[in-house]
Structure formats: C-alpha cells, structure tokens
Design an enzyme around this catalytic site. Structure first.
Site, PDB file in Angstrom:
ATOM      1  N   THR A 121       1.135  -0.917  -0.494  1.00  0.00           N
ATOM      2  CA  THR A 121       0.063  -0.012  -0.222  1.00  0.00           C
ATOM      3  C   THR A 121       0.589   1.194   0.020  1.00  0.00           C
ATOM      4  OG1 THR A 121      -1.881  -1.277   1.183  1.00  0.00           O
ATOM      5  CG2 THR A 121      -2.333   0.826   1.379  1.00  0.00           C
ATOM      6  N   GLU A 156      -5.967 -10.679   6.769  1.00  0.00           N
ATOM      7  CA  GLU A 156      -4.692 -11.069   8.319  1.00  0.00           C
ATOM      8  C   GLU A 156      -5.319 -11.970   8.341  1.00  0.00           C
ATOM      9  OE1 GLU A 156      -1.724  -9.735  10.255  1.00  0.00           O
ATOM     10  OE2 GLU A 156      -1.430  -8.684   9.190  1.00  0.00           O
ATOM     11  N   ALA A 256     -19.195  -2.915  17.252  1.00  0.00           N
ATOM     12  CA  ALA A 256     -17.717  -2.017  18.440  1.00  0.00           C
ATOM     13  C   ALA A 256     -17.389  -2.710  19.054  1.00  0.00           C
ATOM     14  CB  ALA A 256     -19.648  -1.178  19.557  1.00  0.00           C
ATOM     15  N   CYS A 264      -2.514  -2.429   9.247  1.00  0.00           N
ATOM     16  CA  CYS A 264      -2.872  -1.486   7.921  1.00  0.00           C
ATOM     17  C   CYS A 264      -3.424  -1.072   8.136  1.00  0.00           C
ATOM     18  CB  CYS A 264      -3.412  -2.727   6.688  1.00  0.00           C
ATOM     19  SG  CYS A 264      -2.353  -3.757   6.363  1.00  0.00           S
ATOM     20  N   LYS A 267      -1.664   2.358  10.718  1.00  0.00           N
ATOM     21  CA  LYS A 267      -0.465   2.806   9.111  1.00  0.00           C
ATOM     22  C   LYS A 267      -1.328   3.784   7.795  1.00  0.00           C
ATOM     23  CE  LYS A 267       2.316  -0.123   7.155  1.00  0.00           C
ATOM     24  NZ  LYS A 267       2.130  -0.185   5.491  1.00  0.00           N
ATOM     25  N   LYS A 324      -6.773  -9.172  16.098  1.00  0.00           N
ATOM     26  CA  LYS A 324      -7.932  -9.822  15.658  1.00  0.00           C
ATOM     27  C   LYS A 324      -7.757 -11.374  15.886  1.00  0.00           C
ATOM     28  CE  LYS A 324      -7.548 -10.168  11.012  1.00  0.00           C
ATOM     29  NZ  LYS A 324      -7.887 -10.149   9.657  1.00  0.00           N
TER      30      LYS A 324
HETATM   31  C1  UDX Z   1      -7.960  -4.987   6.785  1.00  0.00           C
HETATM   32  C2  UDX Z   1      -8.439  -5.115   5.848  1.00  0.00           C
HETATM   33  O1  UDX Z   1      -9.853  -5.335   5.834  1.00  0.00           O
HETATM   34  C3  UDX Z   1      -7.510  -5.065   3.986  1.00  0.00           C
HETATM   35  O2  UDX Z   1      -8.696  -5.109   3.081  1.00  0.00           O
HETATM   36  C4  UDX Z   1      -6.811  -5.342   3.937  1.00  0.00           C
HETATM   37  O3  UDX Z   1      -5.901  -4.957   2.672  1.00  0.00           O
HETATM   38  C5  UDX Z   1      -5.464  -4.616   4.695  1.00  0.00           C
HETATM   39  O4  UDX Z   1      -6.345  -4.112   6.322  1.00  0.00           O
HETATM   40  P1  UDX Z   1      -6.488  -6.918   8.208  1.00  0.00           P
HETATM   41  O5  UDX Z   1      -6.336  -5.533   9.286  1.00  0.00           O
HETATM   42  O6  UDX Z   1      -6.118  -8.156   8.361  1.00  0.00           O
HETATM   43  O7  UDX Z   1      -7.468  -5.982   6.973  1.00  0.00           O
HETATM   44  O8  UDX Z   1      -7.881  -7.113   9.425  1.00  0.00           O
HETATM   45  P2  UDX Z   1      -9.388  -6.608   9.728  1.00  0.00           P
HETATM   46  O9  UDX Z   1     -10.436  -8.044   9.457  1.00  0.00           O
HETATM   47  O10 UDX Z   1      -9.727  -6.167   7.929  1.00  0.00           O
HETATM   48  O11 UDX Z   1      -9.771  -5.777  11.133  1.00  0.00           O
HETATM   49  C6  UDX Z   1      -9.618  -4.693  11.233  1.00  0.00           C
HETATM   50  C7  UDX Z   1      -8.863  -4.344  12.662  1.00  0.00           C
HETATM   51  O12 UDX Z   1     -10.742  -4.058  12.716  1.00  0.00           O
HETATM   52  C8  UDX Z   1      -8.657  -5.381  13.875  1.00  0.00           C
HETATM   53  O13 UDX Z   1      -8.573  -5.429  14.913  1.00  0.00           O
HETATM   54  C9  UDX Z   1     -10.137  -5.704  14.272  1.00  0.00           C
HETATM   55  O14 UDX Z   1     -10.282  -6.570  15.149  1.00  0.00           O
HETATM   56  C10 UDX Z   1     -11.229  -4.880  13.549  1.00  0.00           C
HETATM   57  N1  UDX Z   1     -12.646  -4.564  13.679  1.00  0.00           N
HETATM   58  C11 UDX Z   1     -13.246  -5.049  12.229  1.00  0.00           C
HETATM   59  C12 UDX Z   1     -13.487  -4.352  14.601  1.00  0.00           C
HETATM   60  O15 UDX Z   1     -13.100  -4.289  15.222  1.00  0.00           O
HETATM   61  N2  UDX Z   1     -14.783  -4.372  14.530  1.00  0.00           N
HETATM   62  C13 UDX Z   1     -15.409  -4.283  12.752  1.00  0.00           C
HETATM   63  O16 UDX Z   1     -16.996  -4.525  12.843  1.00  0.00           O
HETATM   64  C14 UDX Z   1     -14.378  -5.322  12.260  1.00  0.00           C
END
Ligand code: UDX
Length: 441
Positions: A121, A156, A256, A264, A267, A324
């Site tokens: 990215t 991830e 929530a 990602c 950053k 996560k």
């Molecule tokens: C993210 C994007 O989804 C992906 O498309 C991009 O390429 C990279 O960044 P990622 O960081 O792996 O992917 O995780 P993601 O499943 O999106 O969750 C990100 C964070 O948000 C996690 O900490 C998760 O716990 C949190 N989250 C997600 C929430 O707190 N609430 C939600 O409703 C969804």
C-alpha cells in the site's frame, strides 16, 4: 508466466502461493535470509491459516521456489510484484525506502520487458517515482518497463481466502500492454467472473487508501455510537443491526469493541492523512477516526477501575492478545494497549492467546503468560476479553467463574451474551450495551 515476488511477509507469501495456484512459475525473494531459509525448509515465518498448505502445494508441484538472490528471481520474469513493508515514519508518512530499493534492484537485473507491480500500500504518486527511477537507472530499457498499481485487499487470517476469491481486482496502469499482461496473470479469476477494475495509476493508489480509511471509519463510527449508548442505556449491537439492514450502509465493520489494530488501518490512515496534507486538502475526519479508536482501550481500562477500585496487586486476566482472531500479529493490538495501561496502574496482568502469546511476551516482558484460558483466570479479580477467538466462544463459563477470585468480566468485543452472563452470576461489562445486574442467587 514467470513471476518474481519481492518480500515474503503476509502479502508477499499469499501472492506467491496464489500466483502458483493460478498456474504461474513463481520465485519469491527477500533480503531477510532467515525467512528464505525457513521457507526452503518448508516452514512458515508467521501464522496464517491455509498458507502453509498453499505454499507447500506450489513447491510440490514445482511452480514455486524461494531465493535470497533477487537477480535469480528476476531473471526471465515477465512481472515483479513488490510486496515489501511500508512502515510509518515518525511524521506518519509511509517509509518507501524498501519500495524504492526493491524496484531499483529489480530494474538493474531486468533481462527483458518487465512489469513492476506495486502490491504494497503506497501513497498516490509512488508509481511515478518508480518510473523516474527506471529512467535514471536503465534509460535504455525504460520503454520496456511498465509500472502497475495492483493493491491487495487481503485481511490477515483470511489472506488465502481473499486472494483466491477476491471481491474485485484493481489494476492501475498506463498502457494497453500492461493491462493485457495483468489480465493474463489474473485469467483464472477473470474466467470465474471476478470483477476487474482498470483505472489510471493514481486512481488505483487512491482507491486502496480510500477503502481502508472507509472501513476504519465504519469501526470508529460504531465505537462512537457505543460510547453514546453507554450513556443513554441503549444497545449498540441492536443499533448496528438496524443500521446494517439498510443496504446502503451494510452490517459489516459496525462491530463496536476494542477497535481496530494491525499494521494496515493505523498505518494507512496516518499515511493517507499525510497525503491529504501534501495535496493541500484538509481532511480532519481521518484524525477523528484514530482519536475515537484510541478511546476504546481507555474505556476498557475505566471499566476495570470501576470494577476493582484500586488496581494495585489486583490480578487481571486478558484473553486474546493478537489484534484480531486467527493471526499471531500483535502490531497495534488494542489488547496490548490495555495490558500496558493496567500494568502502569500497578495491576498484575496475565494474558493468554492461542497464537500470539510468545510475540506478546517479547513485546511486553512484564506481562505474565498463561498456557490456556482457564489458568489465565485462576485467582483473577477481573477478566478482559480482548480478541474474539473461536475458542473463547466455546469456553465453559461456569468453570471460568469458579477459577476467578471475583466474577468480573469486561467484554471488549461483545462476545458473550449479557443475559447468560448475569444468570451465571458475573458482574458483566459489555461494550455499548446496557448492563444487566448479576444474578447472585
Ligand atoms: C485490513 C483490510 O480489511 C484489508 O482489506 C486490507 O488489505 C488490510 O487491512 P486486516 O488489518 O488484516 O485487513 O484486518 P480486518 O479484518 O480488516 O480487521 C482490522 C481490525 O478492525 C481488527 O483489529 C478487527 O478486530 C477490527 N474490527 C473489524 C472491529 O473492531 N470491528 C469490526 O466491525 C471489524
């Protein structure tokens, strides 16, 4: 087609495995020789469900190999995927040194027409810089080199699934030659009807940043509503369900809780903000998303303080340390922010995570690590649920209650059912939902 992949982190290895699955001949390379040695020994440098099998399949079928020599990887390659890290600088701007270095090395070793594909990215404008580097390094082949922006949307923990079944493929390029090579690379997905978006390069770079910023906006929006629900005796889960039933809004990413972590969102949001400033556009929502996200850990720590009064010598168990579920990644993990805050206030903190315990201990040596969820809860005055792993959904909560000194649970992910928690006699603090008094009978 012969392809090179530079960088063997999450994005790089998933790209290696999926491109091999699509039938290409792929060579992965990294300057970190330890990673290459691990991969050549059939081991994974990190935990990602389904990835070991995908990599093993590519190697077994002779379509995937790894080398620490970039020139070997580039030799004869039609395209090189740049999948190196872009960590934030102190200013928040993405550090593109590894992108420049790997593109430059690829150009030096190019043996024929080459497509340089940005997967990392990167801020809008990066492709233009790479193109300039090509002209400076090897002006004689500059016309044979195309730059392509092909951002990944991998999550991830679900990287393999996302790479083999993406919602869409995004390709930003400047020539028909580049578009047509990319169509050939993704042919197996295009044949299955996966939508392809072909745009100019700045649009592709912008779309990736905008997507991540919008997803983090949804999460922070839900968390801001949760803070209000806690003051208004309303239920954020019901609010999200009602909002999500509107197709224009959608239910996903409205959960929530402890908010987002990971490499990602945090950053990219910073980098996007810096880009807005550089482009002369005032975009304060981006700062607000991060500010609201920072409130989530504070809110959990406030609840622990409310439940335990003084923290000195109280024992707090944290279940889930990864940012996560289904990953061992602890970068920007909200669980560790909570752990740090509790340790600072004098609590004894014991954590357990199915995959991220070792990484967490290395990051936070004062954190005690338990071997499983039940031993983490032994003698604890309070339990904080920080990451919603499947195994925590299946816990024997009566046993948890027996293990604990005080039956206090702070649910940072709304994993448990408030009515059930009350029935079991827990003093239960959900996130953004009304509290139901414990049934002590
Ligand atoms: C993210 C994007 O989804 C992906 O498309 C991009 O390429 C990279 O960044 P990622 O960081 O792996 O992917 O995780 P993601 O499943 O999106 O969750 C990100 C964070 O948000 C996690 O900490 C998760 O716990 C949190 N989250 C997600 C929430 O707190 N609430 C939600 O409703 C969804």
């Amino acid at each position: 087609m012969k392809l090179a992949v530079v960088g063997t982190g999450h994005v790089g290895l998933v790209t290696c495995g999926s491109m091999a699955r699509f039938g290409h001949e792929v060579v992965g390379t990294d300057t970190d020789t330890t990673k290459i040695e691990l991969l050549n020994a059939g081991e994974m440098p990190f935990f990602e469900p389904g990835l070991p099998e995908l990599i093993e399949e590519g190697v077994r079928e002779g379509r995937l190999s790894f080398t620490d020599e970039i020139e070997t990887a580039i030799k004869g390659a039609a395209a090189v995927f740049i999948c190196v890290g872009t960590p934030p600088r102190a200013s928040g701007e993405a550090n593109l040194a590894a992108v420049e270095e790997s593109s430059r090395t690829a150009i030096r070793h190019a043996t024929g027409p080459l497509l340089i594909v940005e997967k990392s990215t990167v801020p809008a404008g990066t492709a233009h810089r790479i193109k300039r580097t090509v002209r400076l390094e090897r002006p004689e082949i500059a016309d044979d080199v195309d730059i392509v922006s092909n951002p990944e949307f991998l999550r991830e923990g679900k990287g393999v699934e996302d790479a083999l079944n993406p919602d869409r493929i995004l390709v930003g390029a400047e020539s028909d030659r580049a578009f047509s090579t990319m169509r050939e690379i993704y042919k197996p997905l295009l044949d299955r009807g996966i939508p392809l978006f072909e745009t100019n390069i700045p649009t592709a770079e912008m779309a990736k940043h905008a997507s991540n910023a919008f997803l983090s906006l949804k999460i922070s929006f839900a968390n801001a509503i949760a803070r209000m629900c806690e003051r208004a005796d309303a239920d954020v889960v019901d609010v999200a369900n009602v909002m999500g039933a509107d197709e224009r809004i959608g239910r996903q990413f409205l959960n929530a809780g402890l908010g987002y972590g990971g490499s990602c969102f945090s950053k990219d949001l910073l980098a996007f903000g810096r880009l807005a400033t550089r482009l002369g556009y005032d975009f304060p929502i981006l700062d607000e998303i991060a500010r609201i996200n920072d409130e989530t850990a504070v809110s959990v720590i406030d609840k622990v303080r409310d439940a335990l009064w003084n923290m000195d010598d109280k024992r707090v168990a944290i279940l889930g340390l990864a940012f996560k579920p289904d990953t061992d990644d602890i970068r920007f993990a909200p669980a560790l922010t909570v752990a740090r805050g509790l340790l600072d206030e004098g609590a004894n903190v014991v954590g357990y995570d199915p995959q991220a315990s070792a990484n967490s201990k290395a990051e936070l040596p004062d954190l005690e690590i338990a071997q499983d969820a039940y031993s983490a809860c032994e003698g604890a005055h309070c339990l904080v649920l920080a990451t919603e792993w499947q195994e925590f959904k299946e816990l024997d909560l009566e046993r948890i209650r027996r293990e604990m000194r005080y039956p206090v649970v702070i649910d940072g992910r709304n994993l448990f059912d408030p009515v059930e928690m009350s029935r079991l006699g827990f003093t239960y603090y959900p996130t953004g939902r009304p509290q139901i008094p414990a049934n002590d009978s």
